[in-house]
Motif scaffolding. Structure first.
Motif, short mmCIF file in Angstrom:
data_model
loop_
_atom_site.label_atom_id
_atom_site.label_comp_id
_atom_site.label_asym_id
_atom_site.label_seq_id
_atom_site.Cartn_x
_atom_site.Cartn_y
_atom_site.Cartn_z
N ILE A 1 0.95 -1.30 0.15
CA ILE A 1 -0.06 -0.08 0.08
C ILE A 1 0.81 1.17 0.08
O ILE A 1 0.35 2.29 -0.46
CB ILE A 1 -0.94 0.08 1.02
N PHE A 2 2.07 1.16 0.46
CA PHE A 2 2.99 2.23 0.46
C PHE A 2 3.70 2.49 -0.45
O PHE A 2 4.81 2.57 -0.83
CB PHE A 2 3.89 2.13 1.82
N ALA A 3 2.97 2.63 -1.80
CA ALA A 3 3.74 2.82 -3.16
C ALA A 3 3.97 4.28 -3.49
O ALA A 3 3.06 4.78 -4.44
CB ALA A 3 2.53 2.04 -4.32
N THR A 4 4.74 4.78 -2.96
CA THR A 4 5.28 6.16 -3.09
C THR A 4 6.11 6.39 -4.30
O THR A 4 6.27 7.35 -4.85
CB THR A 4 5.94 6.92 -1.95
N GLY A 5 6.33 5.28 -4.96
CA GLY A 5 7.26 5.22 -6.22
C GLY A 5 8.70 5.70 -5.90
O GLY A 5 9.34 6.11 -6.86
N GLY A 6 9.15 5.79 -4.73
CA GLY A 6 10.56 6.18 -4.33
C GLY A 6 11.01 7.48 -4.84
O GLY A 6 10.24 8.40 -5.04
N ALA A 7 12.24 7.60 -5.08
CA ALA A 7 12.70 8.94 -5.71
C ALA A 7 12.35 9.43 -6.98
O ALA A 7 11.96 10.62 -7.28
CB ALA A 7 14.16 8.82 -5.57
N ALA A 8 11.60 8.39 -7.79
CA ALA A 8 11.11 8.80 -9.05
C ALA A 8 9.60 9.21 -8.87
O ALA A 8 9.37 10.00 -9.72
CB ALA A 8 11.08 7.22 -9.81
N GLY A 9 9.10 9.14 -7.80
CA GLY A 9 7.70 9.58 -7.50
C GLY A 9 6.53 8.84 -8.30
O GLY A 9 6.75 7.87 -8.60
N VAL A 10 5.69 9.61 -8.23
CA VAL A 10 4.22 9.24 -8.88
C VAL A 10 3.84 10.06 -10.03
O VAL A 10 3.89 11.12 -9.74
CB VAL A 10 3.04 9.18 -7.66
N PHE A 11 3.36 9.24 -11.01
CA PHE A 11 2.95 10.27 -12.18
C PHE A 11 1.67 9.70 -12.82
O PHE A 11 1.06 8.63 -12.36
CB PHE A 11 4.18 10.21 -13.44
N GLY A 12 0.94 10.38 -13.56
CA GLY A 12 -0.22 9.96 -14.29
C GLY A 12 -1.39 10.03 -12.85
O GLY A 12 -2.20 9.21 -12.94
N ILE A 13 -1.29 10.79 -12.07
CA ILE A 13 -2.31 11.05 -11.12
C ILE A 13 -3.46 11.40 -11.67
O ILE A 13 -3.57 12.57 -12.68
CB ILE A 13 -1.84 11.93 -9.83
N VAL A 14 -4.83 10.93 -11.42
CA VAL A 14 -5.95 11.48 -12.09
C VAL A 14 -6.29 12.89 -11.60
O VAL A 14 -6.12 13.35 -10.47
CB VAL A 14 -7.17 10.56 -11.68
N ASP A 15 -6.44 13.77 -12.58
CA ASP A 15 -6.69 15.21 -12.37
C ASP A 15 -8.23 15.45 -11.93
O ASP A 15 -9.03 16.07 -13.06
CB ASP A 15 -6.18 16.22 -13.58
N TYR A 16 -8.29 15.35 -10.80
CA TYR A 16 -9.74 15.95 -10.39
C TYR A 16 -9.75 17.10 -9.96
O TYR A 16 -10.85 17.83 -9.81
CB TYR A 16 -10.44 14.99 -9.25
N ALA A 17 -8.54 17.88 -9.70
CA ALA A 17 -8.40 19.21 -9.22
C ALA A 17 -8.36 20.08 -10.37
O ALA A 17 -6.96 19.93 -10.86
CB ALA A 17 -7.44 19.10 -8.27
N ASN A 18 -9.13 20.94 -10.65
CA ASN A 18 -9.03 21.79 -11.61
C ASN A 18 -9.06 23.28 -10.97
O ASN A 18 -9.13 23.23 -9.66
CB ASN A 18 -10.07 21.99 -12.58
N TRP A 19 -8.85 24.10 -11.45
CA TRP A 19 -8.86 25.41 -10.88
C TRP A 19 -10.13 25.82 -10.16
O TRP A 19 -9.88 26.40 -8.99
CB TRP A 19 -8.44 26.55 -11.92
N GLU A 20 -11.09 25.09 -10.34
CA GLU A 20 -12.55 25.56 -9.64
C GLU A 20 -12.33 24.77 -8.48
O GLU A 20 -13.00 25.31 -7.47
CB GLU A 20 -13.66 25.08 -10.50
N VAL A 21 -12.02 23.61 -8.38
CA VAL A 21 -11.77 22.86 -7.22
C VAL A 21 -10.77 23.54 -6.26
O VAL A 21 -11.17 23.79 -4.91
CB VAL A 21 -11.50 21.13 -7.54
N ILE A 22 -9.90 23.95 -6.65
CA ILE A 22 -8.82 24.55 -5.90
C ILE A 22 -9.51 25.77 -5.31
O ILE A 22 -9.23 25.87 -4.15
CB ILE A 22 -7.62 24.86 -6.66
N TYR A 23 -10.02 26.46 -6.15
CA TYR A 23 -10.80 27.77 -5.75
C TYR A 23 -11.71 27.54 -4.34
O TYR A 23 -11.80 27.99 -3.61
CB TYR A 23 -11.58 28.22 -6.68
#
Ligand SMILES: Nc1ncnc2c1ncn2[C@@H]1O[C@H](COP(=O)(O)OP(=O)(O)OP(=O)(O)O)[C@@H](O)[C@H]1O
Ligand SMILES: [Mg+2]
Lengths: 334, 258
Positions: free
Chosen positions: A146-168
């Motif tokens: 479960i602790f899949a942080t991707g190490g130093a390479a990180g995580v990519f392709g995270i789903v983009d639920y946060a657009n500017w409206e959500v952030i706002y």
């Protein structure tokens, strides 16, 4: 009661007006993708700065690990949205990040905030680094745990639920929560500790409890900002949340005014615009930290309290001035 | 049973016994003076009774309606919650907050608001807030400070700062109030006003007041009973008239042989 409704409504109106403004500009094609990125970044930075300002400017405690809490939120979202790739999953991931952050903040805060002195600064510096190292040593992907942080390479392709409206929306919500907290009876006790801890205790203020409360609340909002950051940028690496990121946020707080939420807004917006304008100047992005440091030194020399000091924009004062026929600025000493 | 019983209290700072084997009793609604030369241990005694320092030896017992509480190891805020409040020798106001906020923070001790009702701004929040404000203003009115609500504490004249510190202490609704040199640095006019103020508090609030003061005319004027400290030890107690005649006290103040 009526009056309070009036002030609250005018804040709501302001929030909606800004939202509509951006929305219209975007619909008529006046906002490029890059501008939208800048706006989103500003929103996230406002959340971070407002939360840190609660800790530093209002409760008078020094935290140097804000980016660590941001990392918790970011990775909670990055990992959990892989397990549950729905909008609900995204919102849940924010809650998970906040939950973990609260536990970590309590573990760091309770022992150090009992003591008088800047122990919190050292402890938060340490915990942020521990979090970063833990993340670097995480599993590569979910098949390994479960602790899949991707190490130093990180995580990519995270789903983009946060657009500017959500952030706002999140920016408005976290600001309301923190502003309401500050302007409450408990919030006043937070200020009293900043002013004089011995006198506050003599007036019945449980200073450890109140300091921990402010610290945990500030940390929790940093986690939310982290979740939004991960989902908006879609790629995260541990290096995004290092010491320099904590310093970045600190600069916004100091620049805007230690103890002014309005100041944190103004500084986040100004620095966001500056970043936007200078984004193609290679020399500056190379020496960004030097430019920031210089800006900070200049502020410290000419306006030691930051741009706004402790001043806040207050609807109440604004209405009072309009009522008197004055057209001056509405920022008044709180 | 007295309101506060101090039994053989001692505080050592390294080799120095700042307070040594002191026993005192305070009854309800008394106005008691605590005098003694500089460095006698008066402020240290206040600090012991309000939890700023932990006693080295001895005990402090607070008795409210037959319920006894040992204060020795309690934190200052818990002691304040019991109904013991104080002012400080070097004024400790919340300087960058308004006069009203200073008093509101005093009220917080007995009127805690829920965090959720504050953050969600439930109607109960506004109701409570309005009520606390009203009570703060009422209190400020009694001491003629209702025109300074929005003034920052740091901008008040010195005499009013001392006054505000007393009002803030009263806002915690104490049964017992410690005043540490409230007249220090005041001119005769301000001292006279303060004397009246202390009398007024004693009469109208019906609380016990302990007053540390170097201004002898003030002490002799308002106090019903006096305790005298020298080098941490209690050297005399009695009515002002008795203390004036006490050889040991005269010697302590004049530093001469009997
Ligand atoms: N925290 C401390 N550490 C070490 N010594 C202390 C401390 N606080 C007080 N003292 C010493 O204890 C003694 C009593 O001090 P205290 O302040 O109680 O005197 P006081 O009677 O209030 O005097 P004054 O009238 O000058 O205010 C002094 O010798 C002082 O130096
Ligand atoms: Mg003293």
């Amino acid at each position: 009661m009526r009056k309070n409704l009036k002030y609250n409504l005018s804040w709501l109106l302001l929030a909606v007006a800004v939202y509509l403004g951006i929305f219209v500009l975007k619909s008529v094609g006046l906002l490029s993708g890059i501008v939208e990125d800048t706006l989103s970044l500003i929103g996230i930075n406002v959340i971070l700065a407002v939360g840190l300002n609660l800790i530093i400017g209002f409760s008078g405690q020094f935290s140097l690990g804000h980016a660590g809490f941001m990392a918790i939120g970011a990775y909670a979202t990055a990992i959990f949205t892989q397990i549950q790739s729905t909008y609900t999953g995204f919102l849940l991931s924010i809650l998970i990040g906040v939950g973990i952050t609260i536990v970590v903040a309590l573990v760091v805060g309770i022992p150090t905030l009992r003591l008088k002195g800047d122990y919190l600064a050292i402890a938060t510096l340490g915990i942020a680094e521990i979090i970063r190292i833990l993340i670097v040593n995480g599993k590569d992907d979910l098949s390994q745990g479960i602790f899949a942080t991707g190490g130093a390479a990180g995580v990519f392709g995270i789903v983009d639920y946060a657009n500017w409206e959500v952030i706002y929306i999140f920016m408005v919500l976290t600001t309301i929560i923190i502003a309401n907290f500050i302007h409450s009876s408990t919030g006043r006790t937070v200020l009293s500790i900043r002013e004089d801890e011995i006198a506050a205790e003599a007036m019945g203020v449980n200073s450890t409890k109140v300091k921990v409360l402010a610290f945990v609340l500030g940390a929790a909002t940093a986690s939310i900002a982290g979740s939004l950051h991960a989902s908006y940028i879609q790629t995260i690496v541990p290096g995004d949340f290092g010491f320099m990121k904590s310093v970045d946020i600190l600069i916004i707080v100091v620049f805007g005014g230690i103890g002014s939420l309005t100041g944190s807004f103004v500084a986040a917006i100004l620095l966001g615009i500056l970043n936007h304008v200078l984004r193609n100047v290679q020399a500056i992005s190379d020496y960004r930290m030097i430019v920031y440091a210089l800006a900070l030194i200049i502020i410290m020399i000419f306006k030691p309290g930051g741009l706004l000091g402790k001043k806040e924009l207050s609807m109440k004062k604004l209405f009072q001035r309009i009522g008197k026929g004055g057209k001056e600025n509405a920022s008044v000493d709180r | 049973m007295p309101l506060l019983t101090v039994d053989r209290l001692t505080k050592n700072f390294g080799g120095l016994a700042a307070v040594s084997n002191v026993s005192i009793q305070l009854e309800e609604n008394e106005l008691v003076g605590l005098i003694g030369p500089n460095g006698a241990g008066k402020t240290t005694l206040f600090n012991l009774l309000t939890g700023v320092y932990e006693p080295s030896e001895g005990s402090v017992t607070f008795n409210e309606n037959g319920k006894e509480t040992l204060l020795n190891k309690m934190k200052p805020y818990a002691i304040a919650d019991l109904g013991i409040s104080r002012t400080f020798q070097n004024i400790r106001l919340f300087k960058d907050l308004t006069v009203l906020d200073n008093v509101l923070i005093g009220f917080n001790s007995k009127n805690k608001q829920g965090i959720f009702s504050s953050v969600l701004r439930l109607p109960s929040f506004y109701r409570q807030e309005a009520e606390l404000k009203e009570r703060s203003i009422e209190l400020l009115k009694i001491f003629d400070m209702e025109n300074e609500l929005e003034t920052l504490a740091r901008n008040l004249p010195y005499g009013q700062q001392r006054r505000l510190e007393i009002i803030r202490a009263l806002a915690t609704q104490p049964k017992l109030l410690f005043l540490d040199e409230p007249a220090a640095g005041m001119n005769p006019q301000e001292t006279a006003e303060l004397t009246e103020l202390i009398r007024k508090i004693h009469q109208e609030f019906g609380i016990t007041i302990v007053l540390i003061e170097h201004d002898m005319s003030l002490v002799m004027d308002v106090c019903e009973r006096l305790y005298v400290l020298e080098y941490g030890q209690l050297i005399a107690q009695g009515t002002p008239a008795e203390i004036k005649e006490n050889k040991r006290v005269i010697q302590a103040y004049l530093g001469g042989e009997i």
